[in-house]
Every structure is written in C-alpha cells, then in structure tokens.
Design a protein around this motif. Structure first.
Motif, mmCIF file in Angstrom:
data_model
loop_
_atom_site.group_PDB
_atom_site.id
_atom_site.type_symbol
_atom_site.label_atom_id
_atom_site.label_comp_id
_atom_site.label_asym_id
_atom_site.label_seq_id
_atom_site.Cartn_x
_atom_site.Cartn_y
_atom_site.Cartn_z
ATOM 1 N N PRO A 455 0.918 -1.028 -0.088
ATOM 2 C CA PRO A 455 -0.170 0.034 0.035
ATOM 3 C C PRO A 455 1.093 1.057 0.006
ATOM 4 N N PRO A 456 0.586 2.253 -0.471
ATOM 5 C CA PRO A 456 1.411 3.624 -0.821
ATOM 6 C C PRO A 456 1.559 4.252 0.424
ATOM 7 N N SER A 457 0.823 4.195 1.577
ATOM 8 C CA SER A 457 0.922 5.015 2.699
ATOM 9 C C SER A 457 2.298 5.497 3.100
ATOM 10 N N GLY A 458 3.182 4.321 3.268
ATOM 11 C CA GLY A 458 4.609 4.589 3.883
ATOM 12 C C GLY A 458 5.598 5.358 2.829
ATOM 13 N N ALA A 459 5.465 5.173 1.678
ATOM 14 C CA ALA A 459 5.930 6.110 0.542
ATOM 15 C C ALA A 459 5.464 7.477 0.714
ATOM 16 N N VAL A 460 3.989 7.766 0.663
ATOM 17 C CA VAL A 460 3.479 8.781 0.536
ATOM 18 C C VAL A 460 3.743 9.780 1.922
ATOM 19 N N VAL A 461 4.110 9.361 3.049
ATOM 20 C CA VAL A 461 4.336 10.143 4.008
ATOM 21 C C VAL A 461 5.760 10.327 4.024
ATOM 22 N N GLY A 462 6.573 9.599 3.492
ATOM 23 C CA GLY A 462 8.047 9.885 3.083
ATOM 24 C C GLY A 462 8.130 11.009 2.303
ATOM 25 N N VAL A 463 7.482 10.996 0.951
ATOM 26 C CA VAL A 463 7.280 12.184 0.492
ATOM 27 C C VAL A 463 6.733 13.491 0.968
ATOM 28 N N TYR A 464 5.920 13.336 1.905
ATOM 29 C CA TYR A 464 5.064 14.351 2.576
ATOM 30 C C TYR A 464 6.567 14.927 3.501
ATOM 31 N N ALA A 465 7.337 14.285 4.028
ATOM 32 C CA ALA A 465 8.466 14.655 4.761
ATOM 33 C C ALA A 465 9.434 15.518 4.167
ATOM 34 N N ALA A 466 9.637 14.922 2.924
ATOM 35 C CA ALA A 466 10.605 15.501 1.911
ATOM 36 C C ALA A 466 10.316 16.617 1.561
ATOM 37 N N VAL A 467 9.104 16.910 1.067
ATOM 38 C CA VAL A 467 8.465 18.187 0.414
ATOM 39 C C VAL A 467 8.467 19.032 1.529
ATOM 40 N N ASP A 468 7.868 18.896 2.642
ATOM 41 C CA ASP A 468 8.004 19.931 3.840
ATOM 42 C C ASP A 468 9.418 20.167 3.918
ATOM 43 N N SER A 469 10.314 19.288 4.013
ATOM 44 C CA SER A 469 11.755 19.706 4.336
ATOM 45 C C SER A 469 12.231 20.683 3.129
ATOM 46 N N ASN A 470 11.996 20.420 2.218
ATOM 47 C CA ASN A 470 12.669 21.166 1.099
ATOM 48 C C ASN A 470 11.940 22.398 0.509
ATOM 49 N N ARG A 471 10.515 22.201 0.416
ATOM 50 C CA ARG A 471 9.655 23.158 -0.020
ATOM 51 C C ARG A 471 8.941 23.806 0.983
ATOM 52 N N GLY A 472 8.559 23.241 1.966
ATOM 53 C CA GLY A 472 7.476 23.677 3.053
ATOM 54 C C GLY A 472 6.178 23.124 2.939
ATOM 55 N N VAL A 473 5.425 22.974 4.095
ATOM 56 C CA VAL A 473 4.296 22.176 4.198
ATOM 57 C C VAL A 473 3.215 22.826 3.206
ATOM 58 N N TRP A 474 3.054 23.848 2.840
ATOM 59 C CA TRP A 474 2.275 24.586 1.865
ATOM 60 C C TRP A 474 2.267 24.034 0.486
ATOM 61 N N LYS A 475 3.515 23.368 -0.063
ATOM 62 C CA LYS A 475 3.667 22.798 -1.352
ATOM 63 C C LYS A 475 3.069 21.636 -1.291
ATOM 64 N N ALA A 476 2.139 21.496 -2.483
ATOM 65 C CA ALA A 476 1.500 20.280 -2.660
ATOM 66 C C ALA A 476 2.555 18.935 -2.794
ATOM 67 N N PRO A 477 2.337 18.051 -2.100
ATOM 68 C CA PRO A 477 2.944 16.750 -2.187
ATOM 69 C C PRO A 477 2.768 15.980 -3.361
ATOM 70 N N ALA A 478 2.602 16.554 -4.642
ATOM 71 C CA ALA A 478 2.253 15.880 -5.798
ATOM 72 C C ALA A 478 3.309 16.212 -6.859
ATOM 73 N N ASN A 479 3.187 15.500 -8.178
ATOM 74 C CA ASN A 479 4.218 15.805 -9.036
ATOM 75 C C ASN A 479 5.598 15.444 -8.597
#
Length: 644
Positions: A455-479
């Motif tokens: 199931p994708p949840s583990g990878a998705v929350v990893g992407v959340y963490a990476a995007v939050d760190s690099n761009r900010g929580v306001w950046k959509a974790p997509a594309n």
C-alpha cells in the motif's frame, strides 16, 4: 512596578521590548501502527506484557533494534521448467510495517513513531482473528491520543481487514484527527493492487465504507506500489513453499537441492529443535539435597551429550559418518568435567545398583561407542558402601555446593555455546547451498526480482516529509516521483483518473499514482477526501493550517493568566504578525503585501465584548490566504491574422 532603591549608586534595568516568537512545530512525523517481530524496549517485552505504547525512532536500524526485522513471506509458489529453471514464482506477505518503513525512509522520511499491537506469531490476519485484529489496531490508535508530536497517522495493515472493518479503522483515524486538530491521516485502500471492474471496484468500496465525517483530515492514494524492496528469503521460507514441475508437485528437499547439504542441514535442524534447558540448580544445604542436585547436573550433562552425539534421541546415536560423530580427547573440557563429577558423586548402574568398576572415561580416548554403551545407562543414587561416600559426610554439603554450582554453570555455558555454534554452522551450510546449487540460487534470484507490493501510505508520508523539508508544508506533495518503485500495481489513464479526482456523488477524492514515460512513478493528486469542499479540498492547505494552528496555540500558551488588557493584546498580535509575515515571505501565503495575505485581530470591541473579558476570554481572530496548488493549467491558443 518600579523597583525602590535605598542605596545610592548606578543600577541597570533591562526592558523587554520585543514580543515573544512563535516556534514552528514539526509537520511530518508519522505514527505507524501494526505488527512487528518483537517489541523489547528498555528491557521490557511489550508483547509478553501486553503493552501497547508509541515508541519514537529515527532510523531503520533503530527500528530493528527495538522491533526486529522483516517478516518471512506468507506463501511462496514456484513453478519449474523441465530443466529445473524457474518458470514463474508468486510470493505473498502479510506484515507491512517493516517494508512501509523502508519506503518511508527511502523517500525522505525521518523521525516517526511505531505502535506495535502484536507479533508475527499472533496470526492476526487469519479469518478467525480478523475481529480481534481490528480491535488491536484501534487500541494502538487510541494510545496516540496522549502523544503530542505525531502529525500523520498510517495503518498499512488495515488493508488485510474486510472493507467494512477497514472503514471502521479509517473513520477512527479521521475522528482522532478532528479531535486533536494537529494531525492528518493517510489511508490505504483494501485490494488497492487490483484493477477496478464493473463488479469489483476497490475505490468504490473504500468510499462506501469510510463514512462522511471529518473527511478534510484525510487523504488516500490508488493504486498500490510495485517496489524494488526484496523479500526476506531464507532456506526455511523456500523449503516451506509450494513447488511444481510440469504441473505436478515436487519436493525441493528430496528432488531438487544438493542432497549432501540438505542432509547436513537436516541433522542441524534436529539438534536445534531438540534443545533442552536444564532445570535450575537449587540450594545445597543438606545431604539429601546433594542427591537431588546431582541429578540436575546429570540431566544437564545428558542434554549436552544428546546434543553432541545424537539426532536429539539417545536411542538413535549418529553413525561414525554423520556430522557430529567424533572422538573426544582426554583433555576436552567436558571430558574433564565428567571425571571431576565422578570423583565427587558416585554413579550406580540402573540395573543392579552397584558402582561401575570402571567408567568409560578411564581410557585415554573417549569414543561415541563408550557413551552409547555406558554413559546413557547411568543414573544417580546413593551407593550402599564407600569410604569416600560424600552422602555420609555431614560436612560435605557446604563443601560441595560451590563445586556443584560451578559445574552446573560450566555445563550450561557449554550447551549455550554449542547451540550458538550450531546456528552459525547452519547459516554457513545454507549460504553454501546458495553458492553451489543452481536450482536453489535460481529460485532466490527469481523471488528477489518480484519485489514487495505495498500500500502506498509509507512512501507517501515519506514524500510528505521530503517536500515539507525542501519546500514547505504549503507545497502540494504531488508531481513528485516515488523512490524504490518499479511502478504502480495498476496503470491509470487520464480518463481513469477523472472519476478518482472528482467524486460527483460524495466528493471523496482519491489521489492517483501514475507512471509517466521518462519521469517514473509520480504522485498525481493532492486532494483530501473532502474533494468538493472549497476550503479544505487540498492536502497542503489542510496540513498548513494544522501547522499554523498548533504553532500559534503553543506560542500563546505563555499568555494564559496574563492580564487581559491592551498591553497583552499588543504583544500577542505582534507575535503572530511576525510569524505570519515570515510565512508570507516564504511563499506560504498569497497576496502582494502582508495585509492582503493575512490579518490578526484581537481587542475589546473588535473580537471581544466586555462580558468576554469578564469571563476570562481572550479571543484572537486570524485569517490567512493560503496558497493553493495549480491543479489545472489551461493553455489557450488562438490564430492571429497576419497584419500588414
């Protein structure tokens, strides 16, 4: 109130003129709930003590230290060609926390919480146990209410429940997020590795069972992922699998693998399975206790003898050609122990009660035959006559006790050491089998090519963490591409995604995971389950508000019980203004100027009445123009006529 000075002199007073600041909270600390191999933290076995407690970790190594390693596959099915090469292989697993964590860390994750609700041995996903498994997952979720740091909830193993039961777990996750207002749920779809058909649509079943409450606090993704993570494969897992050749069942042990190594591994397995733990040695304070404790020592040595010279059965000693048949030199440690034991405690023959004339260790070399014909027949008993009978010496008990204890400890150490040696030997033998046996190594290679489907949840929350760190929580974790994947389990077209992204009936948007040529596997959606809600449609908007609300809430805590007057209001407003200005500068808020990006209001006649102040209320109103993702980019082209 100014200080009153009584002694002439110069005094320094520091005046605080800056408002306090808002410390931004973490935004991507997920809590994983599920089953682990073990759960031993600070010497406490959580599984043995029936303890469910969130534990914070920061790496996969730390997880393995507390919670063990990867699970064995549930089933392995191998179809072979006539030349014993692999035609096809199917591998299935049930326990998902370990591999979900691997995907989390591979995609940029950091700190997280683990809530172990049971062990692999509990068989939680059998039909008989599914009800208790749902309850265990809900109990694990409940423990997180007391934890302040988690900001994401993930329960990958909910996919093993029936759709209705999984819906109960998902609804409970959303309810906790709404109650605490500081976290967000990433939900997995049962059978999300299957393509939708007119009669079996996993997305439709998910929407039907998740309910309609608190949808703004969750998001889900479809389909599952084909990862590059290898299965945990060892000799035991493979030989327990199902093998066919030409459509007929075959045994890998008797028909396929190297017979010599398989025989040796079988002997080792028998030895390990027959492991005996000697009884505890009790106190020795009297002569009768010497008899009893001598028997305990005899049992310990017998366990060592069986381990060393037999296949776990005294009636079936190993032949001279078997793995453990050996001659024992007179100076071998346990040979010396036997001689000392005989010197202190008399053996009597079980048949006639007489003392043996000559024990087998009197000869220079102790052989397997000596043990088989003599030693296994001896039992402890008090002899009738002997000048050196320790049972007749009233002072012997206190003298013998230290020796008995030392002897017992030595035997236990020998037994434990031998089992460690057996385990190491078995690993060497199975590694050798992999190196020299083409059939065995071919099966392992074929299994490793499969990769775990998750199931994708583990990878998705990893992407959340990476995007939050690099761009900010306001950046959509997509594309954003997902690491360590071969592709989605189901390929989705743009037409397929239309019904996922926009749900005209209930508004429950499902974010697609799609494969694009030259780009890899991308998350191609950023909607919450409240897809028709103009305020909370997007994941980054909901999570951004979570962050600001929690950060401001904690920062304003210092003003509780402060005077509810204009001086305090100015400090509070300045503190929040400064925080939001920095967020605006970082690109989190829309607007050409700060006053167009947000407002902060507090004061009598503005947000509070006189009665509010009398009642002890300080009411602060904050409005923010959060940036929203450009979900649809429309390029409009037209012809332009030539001009002279």
């Amino acid at each position: 109130m100014a200080t009153t000075y009584k002694t002439p002199g110069v005094y320094v007073e520091e005046i605080s003129i800056f408002p306090p600041s808002v410390a931004q909270v973490e935004t991507a600390i997920p809590a994983f709930i599920g089953y682990t191999e073990e759960a031993v933290v600070d010497g406490v076995d959580f599984h043995a003590e029936s303890i469910i407690k969130p534990i914070k970790i920061g790496s996969l190594k730390e997880y393995e230290f507390f919670f063990g390693g990867a699970p064995d596959p549930t089933t392995i099915e191998v179809a072979l060609k006539p030349d014993n090469s692999v035609k096809s292989v199917v591998v299935n697993g049930e326990f998902l926390i370990y591999d979900s964590l691997r995907m989390f860390f591979a995609n940029g994750g950091g700190d997280c919480y683990i809530v172990s609700v049971g062990s692999y041995d509990d068989d939680p996903f059998s039909n008989a146990n599914l009800s208790s498994t749902k309850d265990a997952l809900l109990d694990g979720l409940a423990t997180l209410e007391k934890e302040d740091l988690p900001t994401l909830l993930v329960i990958p193993e909910s996919v093993h429940l029936a759709e209705a039961s999984a819906g109960e777990v998902h609804a409970a996750m959303l309810a906790q997020c709404n109650k605490l207002q500081d976290r967000f749920s990433v939900l997995d779809i049962v059978n999300g590795n299957n393509e939708a058909t007119p009669t079996d649509d996993p997305v439709a079943k998910f929407r039907n069972n998740v309910g309609m409450n608190y949808l703004k606090y969750g998001a889900t993704y479809y389909p599952w992922l084909k990862t590059t993570l290898p299965f945990k494969i060892d000799y035991d897992a493979i030989v327990a699998g199902t093998f066919t050749k030409g459509g007929s069942p075959v045994s890998p042990v008797t028909s396929l693998f190297n017979s010599d190594l398989v025989t040796i591994i079988g002997h080792l397995d028998n030895d390990i399975a027959a492991k005996a733990t000697p009884a505890a040695l009790g106190p020795i304070t009297s002569r009768p206790q010497l008899v009893t404790q001598a028997g305990v020592i005899y049992d310990a040595f017998e366990a060592f003898y069986i381990l060393t010279f037999t296949d776990g059965d005294t009636a079936d000693p190993k032949s001279a050609a078997s793995l453990h048949a050996k001659t024992i030199a007179e100076d071998a440690p346990f040979h010396k122990l036997l001689k000392v034991l005989y010197d202190y405690v008399y053996f009597s023959d079980a048949a006639n009660g007489s003392v043996p004339a000559g024990p087998p260790w009197d000869s220079p070399i102790l052989t397997l035959a000596d043990f088989d014909t003599n030693f296994s027949d001896y039992t402890f008993a008090a002899p009738t006559t002997s000048a050196n009978d320790i049972y007749s010496d009233t002072s012997t008990a206190s003298k013998a006790a230290p020796f008995f204890t030392a002897l017992y400890d030595k035997l236990n150490a020998l037994i434990d050491g031998f089992y460690s040696e057996l385990a190491a030997t078995r690993k060497v033998r199975t590694d050798t089998l992999k190196q020299i046996d083409p059939v065995y190594s071919g099966i392992i290679a074929a299994i490793n090519k499969q990769g775990v489907v998750l199931p994708p949840s583990g990878a998705v929350v990893g992407v959340y963490a990476a995007v939050d760190s690099n761009r900010g929580v306001w950046k959509a974790p997509a594309n954003v591409s997902i690491t360590a994947v071969k592709g989605p389990a189901v390929n989705i077209t743009s037409e397929d995604q239309e019904s996922l992204n926009i749900d005209t009936e209930a508004g429950k948007s499902v974010n697609a995971i799609r494969a694009f040529t030259g780009k890899g596997t991308l998350i191609w959606g950023a909607r919450t389950l409240a897809g028709n809600d103009n305020e909370w449609r997007y994941v980054p908007v909901r999570r951004f508000f979570n962050m600001v609300e929690e950060s401001v809430k904690k920062a304003t805590g210092i003003f509780v019980f402060e005077p509810n007057d204009a001086n305090t209001w100015v400090k509070v407003k300045a503190m929040i203004d400064n925080y939001l200005v920095n967020l605006w500068k970082a690109g989190a808020l829309a607007g050409s100027t700060p006053d167009k990006a947000f407002f902060v209001k507090v004061g009598l006649g503005e947000t509070m009445t006189a009665q509010d102040i009398l009642d002890g209320y300080m009411i602060i109103e904050i409005g923010m123009a959060a940036v929203r993702p450009a979900e649809f980019i429309v390029l409009r082209f037209s012809h332009k006529m030539q001009e002279v």
